[in-house]
Design an enzyme around this catalytic site. Structure first.
Site, short mmCIF file in Angstrom:
data_model
loop_
_atom_site.label_atom_id
_atom_site.label_comp_id
_atom_site.label_asym_id
_atom_site.label_seq_id
_atom_site.Cartn_x
_atom_site.Cartn_y
_atom_site.Cartn_z
CG ASP A 1 0.32 -2.75 6.22
OD1 ASP A 1 -0.69 -2.90 6.93
OD2 ASP A 1 0.31 -2.07 5.17
CB CYS B 1 -3.67 3.08 -1.75
SG CYS B 1 -4.80 4.46 -1.45
CG HIS C 1 -1.96 0.97 1.31
ND1 HIS C 1 -1.73 2.29 1.65
CD2 HIS C 1 -3.30 0.87 1.09
CE1 HIS C 1 -2.87 2.95 1.65
NE2 HIS C 1 -3.85 2.12 1.30
CE LYS D 1 -7.66 -0.86 6.07
NZ LYS D 1 -8.53 -0.56 4.92
CD GLN E 1 -7.00 -4.94 3.69
OE1 GLN E 1 -7.94 -5.71 3.77
NE2 GLN E 1 -7.16 -3.63 3.51
#
Length: 404
Positions: free
Chosen positions: A198, A362, A121, A224, A201
């Protein structure tokens, strides 16, 4: 797990869009919120709205206890060893920027190398580009294979004594690919590099155990994981956080201030300057409790069924190509249709009450790697149903008749 009962907990799912029942397939961008999370926000403002930590009155004490209870909930949610390793931020983006501007500026020098992947991202690309430009360091990129998996052999070749940091997404927001981060972390540590994961997700889909993973930093966003927007968390190993410089100056992150010098607060408050996002942080615990009450194993099983069903149904559409067919994926399907721009599809689906995401998500470098302007992305959550996928497929057939 009864999906019909779960859906009843999400008030937005009962609304219509342009006269059609809402079909919400934009969960990778943000998930919807159960009534319990909405109630938690309202309850804070209605019953004990106050600034935290410094007040001795009843409202301040109640707000502080509720706020810090979320920190313990996050510790449990990601398996951190110490509660002070949990830093509240605005989300994954701010968490990555915090590391780049503290640990990065302290430890990256000219000629050093930072490794990211070709599926990152923008929030896990731009901060490192800025740092590399400032320090004269080198940014290296792990290529993405045609099936949407990382070229792990190339990753091993990129690692060297010059590698100081690997910053890698655990789950691709554009492809759904689940990366082998534990293996990647072990390889990075062998050359002395630190690793940031990261988890924007992954946190909602996968079991997260930062100790077992052995990552040095981990970031995720509340919105999220069925929580509010504007709040998230950064995990960092305690010894790293203690030795890093401060990020922002202000109230709470200090012990003592004089005009001659300032001494800084202990973890985690050292990195939490100013009045935080109290209400949303408190409601984040409610969201994590909601996930815990259902169980990630049941969530994953349901989402795996949705992914398999959607993949089979979409692949049967003439001219449709799925981008990203990794062996290990979460419940997300990105696709293009020959001769049709993704944005046109998105607009027509919206007219049918179907919410999907279109564009580059993104991840512009990833789209360039596949030679496309963007994709249509349908991402599924625990409250989605196969019947909704049928609505999507019918909508795509209808859209294609209008466009081709």
């Amino acid at each position: 797990m009864r999906v019909s009962e779960i859906r009843e907990q999400f008030p937005i799912l009962s609304r219509t869009v342009k006269g059609k029942p809402l079909v919400y397939f934009d969960n990778a961008a943000t998930s919807q919120k159960p009534q319990s999370v909405i109630d938690a926000l309202s309850h804070y403002y209605s019953h004990y709205n106050a600034n935290i930590h410094r007040g001795i009155h009843t409202l301040a004490e109640e707000a502080t206890l509720a706020y810090e209870a979320t920190r313990f909930a996050v510790q449990e949610f990601i398996g951190a060893a110490f509660v002070e390793e949990i830093i509240f931020t605005r989300g994954t983006t701010e968490s990555i920027n915090l590391v780049a501007n503290t640990w990065g500026r302290q430890n990256i020098d000219a000629g050093d190398e930072i490794i990211i992947s070709g599926m990152e991202h923008h929030s896990n690309i731009v901060p490192w580009q800025i740092l590399c430009e400032e320090k004269g360091a080198v940014l290296k990129v792990i290529p993405v294979k045609d099936n949407g998996e990382l070229a792990m052999g190339v990753y091993q070749e990129l690692l060297s004594s010059k590698t100081k940091l690997v910053s890698i997404v655990q789950v691709s927001n554009s492809l759904g690919t689940v990366n082998p981060v534990k293996e990647m972390i072990a390889a990075a540590h062998k050359v002395g590099a630190k690793v940031l994961v990261d988890g924007a997700q992954s946190a909602v889909h996968l079991d997260i155990d930062v100790q077992d993973m052995d990552c040095d930093f981990f970031a995720f966003s509340g919105h999220k994981v069925y929580g509010p927007t504007g709040v998230g968390a950064l995990y960092g190993k305690k010894e790293l956080l203690e030795n890093m410089p401060v990020f922002q100056g202000g109230g709470e992150m200090i012990k003592e201030v004089t005009f001659e010098r300032t001494t800084y607060n202990d973890l985690p408050y050292k990195y939490e300057a100013g009045t935080p996002n109290i209400a949303d942080t408190i409601a984040l615990k409610t969201a994590l409790d909601f996930i815990k009450s259902i169980g990630k194993d049941q969530i994953r099983a349901h989402e795996a069924e949705l992914l398999a069903y959607a993949t089979a149904q979409l692949e049967a559409i003439p001219g449709l190509k799925i981008i990203g067919n990794a062996q290990d994926k979460v419940s997300l399907v990105s696709f293009v249709i020959e001769g049709v721009h993704p944005q046109d599809i998105g607009v027509l689906l919206d007219n049918m009450g179907i919410a999907v995401r279109t564009g580059h998500h993104c991840t512009q470098p990833l789209m360039k790697r596949f030679g496309i302007p963007g994709t249509v992305r349908a991402s599924f959550a625990l409250y989605n149903q196969k019947e909704e996928i049928d609505v999507l497929v019918a909508g795509l057939h209808k859209a294609l008749k209008m466009l081709l």
